[in-house]
Every structure is written in C-alpha cells, then in structure tokens.
Scaffold this motif. Sequence first.
Motif, PDB file in Angstrom:
ATOM      1  N   GLN A  58       0.723   8.898   7.095  1.00 15.99           N
ATOM      2  CA  GLN A  58       0.242   8.584   5.734  1.00 15.99           C
ATOM      3  C   GLN A  58      -1.197   8.069   5.781  1.00 15.99           C
ATOM      4  OE1 GLN A  58       3.579   5.845   4.751  1.00 15.99           O
ATOM      5  NE2 GLN A  58       3.694   6.990   2.830  1.00 15.99           N
ATOM      6  N   VAL A  59      -1.465   7.187   6.744  1.00 14.39           N
ATOM      7  CA  VAL A  59      -2.822   6.640   6.874  1.00 14.39           C
ATOM      8  C   VAL A  59      -3.789   7.775   7.252  1.00 14.39           C
ATOM      9  CG1 VAL A  59      -4.294   5.033   8.166  1.00 14.39           C
ATOM     10  CG2 VAL A  59      -1.965   4.351   7.529  1.00 14.39           C
ATOM     11  N   ALA A  60      -3.345   8.625   8.191  1.00 13.91           N
ATOM     12  CA  ALA A  60      -4.215   9.706   8.666  1.00 13.91           C
ATOM     13  C   ALA A  60      -4.611  10.646   7.523  1.00 13.91           C
ATOM     14  CB  ALA A  60      -3.530  10.474   9.791  1.00 13.91           C
ATOM     15  N   VAL A  61      -3.645  11.104   6.718  1.00 13.37           N
ATOM     16  CA  VAL A  61      -3.988  12.084   5.667  1.00 13.37           C
ATOM     17  C   VAL A  61      -4.962  11.495   4.642  1.00 13.37           C
ATOM     18  CG1 VAL A  61      -1.946  13.573   5.827  1.00 13.37           C
ATOM     19  CG2 VAL A  61      -1.898  11.647   4.294  1.00 13.37           C
ATOM     20  N   GLN A  62      -4.914  10.187   4.472  1.00 10.89           N
ATOM     21  CA  GLN A  62      -5.840   9.545   3.517  1.00 10.89           C
ATOM     22  C   GLN A  62      -7.267   9.498   4.048  1.00 10.89           C
ATOM     23  OE1 GLN A  62      -4.141   5.668   2.978  1.00 10.89           O
ATOM     24  NE2 GLN A  62      -2.786   6.318   1.331  1.00 10.89           N
ATOM     25  N   ARG A  63      -7.422   9.514   5.382  1.00 12.27           N
ATOM     26  CA  ARG A  63      -8.738   9.211   5.957  1.00 12.27           C
ATOM     27  C   ARG A  63      -9.427  10.380   6.676  1.00 12.27           C
ATOM     28  NH1 ARG A  63      -9.030   3.027   7.688  1.00 12.27           N
ATOM     29  NH2 ARG A  63      -8.021   2.144   5.846  1.00 12.27           N
ATOM     30  N   VAL A  64      -8.690  11.460   6.952  1.00 11.27           N
ATOM     31  CA  VAL A  64      -9.334  12.595   7.628  1.00 11.27           C
ATOM     32  C   VAL A  64     -10.065  13.451   6.591  1.00 11.27           C
ATOM     33  CG1 VAL A  64      -7.691  12.683   9.558  1.00 11.27           C
ATOM     34  CG2 VAL A  64      -7.203  13.990   7.466  1.00 11.27           C
ATOM     35  N   PRO A  65     -10.997  14.313   7.038  1.00 10.13           N
ATOM     36  CA  PRO A  65     -11.657  15.201   6.080  1.00 10.13           C
ATOM     37  C   PRO A  65     -10.658  16.132   5.398  1.00 10.13           C
ATOM     38  CG  PRO A  65     -12.788  15.211   8.222  1.00 10.13           C
ATOM     39  CD  PRO A  65     -11.512  14.457   8.407  1.00 10.13           C
ATOM     40  N   VAL A  66     -10.958  16.497   4.146  1.00 15.05           N
ATOM     41  CA  VAL A  66     -10.070  17.395   3.384  1.00 15.05           C
ATOM     42  C   VAL A  66      -9.863  18.681   4.191  1.00 15.05           C
ATOM     43  CG1 VAL A  66      -9.849  18.738   1.239  1.00 15.05           C
ATOM     44  CG2 VAL A  66     -10.872  16.445   1.197  1.00 15.05           C
ATOM     45  N   GLY A  67      -8.641  19.162   4.217  1.00 15.68           N
ATOM     46  CA  GLY A  67      -8.349  20.426   4.903  1.00 15.68           C
ATOM     47  C   GLY A  67      -8.010  20.248   6.375  1.00 15.68           C
ATOM     48  N   SER A  68      -7.978  19.016   6.849  1.00 13.89           N
ATOM     49  CA  SER A  68      -7.653  18.781   8.260  1.00 13.89           C
ATOM     50  C   SER A  68      -6.159  19.000   8.500  1.00 13.89           C
ATOM     51  CB  SER A  68      -7.996  17.336   8.651  1.00 13.89           C
ATOM     52  OG  SER A  68      -9.368  17.095   8.482  1.00 13.89           O
TER      53      SER A  68
ATOM     54  N   HIS B 165       0.807  -1.218   0.000  1.00 17.17           N
ATOM     55  CA  HIS B 165       0.000   0.000   0.000  1.00 17.17           C
ATOM     56  C   HIS B 165       0.845   1.275   0.000  1.00 17.17           C
ATOM     57  CE1 HIS B 165      -3.082  -2.935   0.935  1.00 17.17           C
ATOM     58  NE2 HIS B 165      -3.970  -2.017   0.593  1.00 17.17           N
ATOM     59  N   GLY B 166       2.150   1.104  -0.113  1.00 14.34           N
ATOM     60  CA  GLY B 166       3.029   2.272  -0.198  1.00 14.34           C
ATOM     61  C   GLY B 166       3.246   2.967   1.133  1.00 14.34           C
ATOM     62  N   TYR B 167       3.003   2.272   2.241  1.00 14.13           N
ATOM     63  CA  TYR B 167       3.235   2.883   3.549  1.00 14.13           C
ATOM     64  C   TYR B 167       4.695   2.697   3.969  1.00 14.13           C
ATOM     65  CZ  TYR B 167      -1.850   3.101   3.980  1.00 14.13           C
ATOM     66  OH  TYR B 167      -3.180   3.367   3.780  1.00 14.13           O
ATOM     67  N   ARG B 168       5.157   3.651   4.768  1.00 12.78           N
ATOM     68  CA  ARG B 168       6.571   3.658   5.154  1.00 12.78           C
ATOM     69  C   ARG B 168       6.915   2.668   6.254  1.00 12.78           C
ATOM     70  NH1 ARG B 168       7.533  10.180   5.473  1.00 12.78           N
ATOM     71  NH2 ARG B 168       7.012  10.528   3.289  1.00 12.78           N
ATOM     72  N   SER B 169       5.927   2.232   7.002  1.00 16.54           N
ATOM     73  CA  SER B 169       6.248   1.338   8.120  1.00 16.54           C
ATOM     74  C   SER B 169       5.154   0.295   8.283  1.00 16.54           C
ATOM     75  CB  SER B 169       6.379   2.145   9.418  1.00 16.54           C
ATOM     76  OG  SER B 169       5.134   2.719   9.756  1.00 16.54           O
ATOM     77  N   ARG B 170       5.539  -0.849   8.836  1.00 16.43           N
ATOM     78  CA  ARG B 170       4.542  -1.893   9.092  1.00 16.43           C
ATOM     79  C   ARG B 170       3.570  -1.423  10.168  1.00 16.43           C
ATOM     80  NH1 ARG B 170       5.486  -4.940  13.394  1.00 16.43           N
ATOM     81  NH2 ARG B 170       4.630  -6.921  12.704  1.00 16.43           N
ATOM     82  N   ALA B 171       4.023  -0.419  10.972  1.00 14.12           N
ATOM     83  CA  ALA B 171       3.164   0.148  12.019  1.00 14.12           C
ATOM     84  C   ALA B 171       1.882   0.733  11.418  1.00 14.12           C
ATOM     85  CB  ALA B 171       3.915   1.228  12.778  1.00 14.12           C
ATOM     86  N   SER B 172       1.949   1.197  10.160  1.00 11.72           N
ATOM     87  CA  SER B 172       0.764   1.805   9.532  1.00 11.72           C
ATOM     88  C   SER B 172      -0.439   0.883   9.634  1.00 11.72           C
ATOM     89  CB  SER B 172       0.982   2.077   8.049  1.00 11.72           C
ATOM     90  OG  SER B 172       2.299   2.085   7.707  1.00 11.72           O
ATOM     91  N   TRP B 173      -0.133  -0.408   9.540  1.00 12.73           N
ATOM     92  CA  TRP B 173      -1.244  -1.370   9.526  1.00 12.73           C
ATOM     93  C   TRP B 173      -2.000  -1.407  10.843  1.00 12.73           C
ATOM     94  CZ3 TRP B 173      -2.048  -1.660   4.773  1.00 12.73           C
ATOM     95  CH2 TRP B 173      -3.159  -2.383   4.355  1.00 12.73           C
ATOM     96  N   LYS B 174      -1.297  -1.072  11.927  1.00 14.47           N
ATOM     97  CA  LYS B 174      -1.970  -1.019  13.234  1.00 14.47           C
ATOM     98  C   LYS B 174      -3.058   0.055  13.200  1.00 14.47           C
ATOM     99  CE  LYS B 174       2.264  -1.273  15.744  1.00 14.47           C
ATOM    100  NZ  LYS B 174       3.064  -0.614  16.763  1.00 14.47           N
ATOM    101  N   LEU B 175      -2.709   1.212  12.596  1.00 18.47           N
ATOM    102  CA  LEU B 175      -3.679   2.311  12.565  1.00 18.47           C
ATOM    103  C   LEU B 175      -4.822   1.997  11.599  1.00 18.47           C
ATOM    104  CD1 LEU B 175      -4.438   5.044  13.721  1.00 18.47           C
ATOM    105  CD2 LEU B 175      -3.121   6.128  11.885  1.00 18.47           C
TER     106      LEU B 175
END
Length: 163
Positions: free
Chosen positions: A58-68, A20-30
């Motif tokens: 990376q996960v956060a910017v994909q899932r929060v409302p635009v402009g957050s 998924h192009g994430y920088r760390s395996r930790a991303s999957w926890k989130l």
Amino acid sequence: MGKVKGKHRLDKFYRLAKEHGYRSRASWKLVQLDSKFSILRSSRAVLDLCAAPGGWMQVAVQRVPVGSLVLGIDLVPIAPIRGAISIEQDITKPECRARVKKLMGEHGVRAFDLVLHDGSPNVGGAWAQEAMSQNALVIDAVKLATQFLAPKGTFVTKVRVRF
Ligand SMILES: C[S@@+](CC[C@H](N)C(=O)[O-])C[C@H]1O[C@@H](n2cnc3c(N)ncnc32)[C@H](O)[C@@H]1O
C-alpha cells in the motif's frame, strides 16, 4: 484484562497505520525508511517478498511513479490493492522464481529497482529457533534479489538480531 503482546500490540505504529488506512503496523517501517532514504520515488519496479497482508505494498503504490510495477508475494493470499499485483508463492521454491520471471516478461520489466523483504516464518518456538528460521528466509530473499535486482538497485530486509 491481560496485556496485548507481540504482533497484536496496539502501540503508536498500530494507531498510525490505522489512521492512514494501512493494513499493518509494518507499513510504518517502510514509511520511515522511505522518508530517510527516498527509495520509492524513483522505483519503476518493486518486488515485495513476504508481503501479506499488504501494508508495504500500500505504501509502495502511493509513492512510486505512476505506471510502476509493484509485485507482492506471500504464502497466503493478499486482498487486492489498486495499482499492485500479488501472487501466492513460497519464496524459497524455484516455482516462485519462474512465476516472477513470467510476470516480468508480461509487464516488460527487465529488473526490479527495489526488492523488499519483511518475512517472518510462522514457526513459533524458542527465540533462537525463530530467529534462525527468519534469518534463513533472509538468505532466500537475498538469492532472489541477486537474480532480479537492477544494477545499483536497492534491497531492504528485516533481520532478527539480539544485542
Ligand atoms: C510480518 S508479515 C509481512 C508484513 C508486510 N510487510 C506488510 O506490510 O503487511 C510476514 C509474512 O511473511 C510471510 N512468509 C513467511 N514465510 C514465507 C515464505 N517462505 N514465502 C512467502 N511468504 C512467507 C508470512 O506469510 C507473512 O505474511
């Protein structure tokens, strides 16, 4: 060839993060936490403590409302992530608090809806020692969350336990 251990283990989560192009395996926890508790879709301001290399951001910017606002903090630099900002600070120091306050003012944010913490001190040593330092970092994260979290906001932290 020896077994790959610790942070470098090439398990299912490592592979998923890579795919998924994430920088760390930790991303999957989130990703998993968010699938269960939907903590990101209504968060207009997210503070990610101990955020390097930036997988959770990376996960956060994909899932929060635009402009957050997604603000990541770590002792080490975080390579730029579109839609997020990051600063190099020690979360245990008062300067960190002051920088966060300043950035909140600049972005018109009164409080964070979500504070994330995935800190691991780079101390090494015996399990018990490492666990103690990690859990001490949790206390510092709680202090920051107490100061910056909105009423009814969400705090997520990693805690080292042994069963
Ligand atoms: C497991 S990594 C975080 C991974 C991150 N959640 C991700 O998804 O990429 C733990 C981080 O805690 C950071 N850290 C440890 N002590 C810290 C402190 N006092 N202040 C800021 N960051 C700290 C380390 O530099 C390291 O980058």
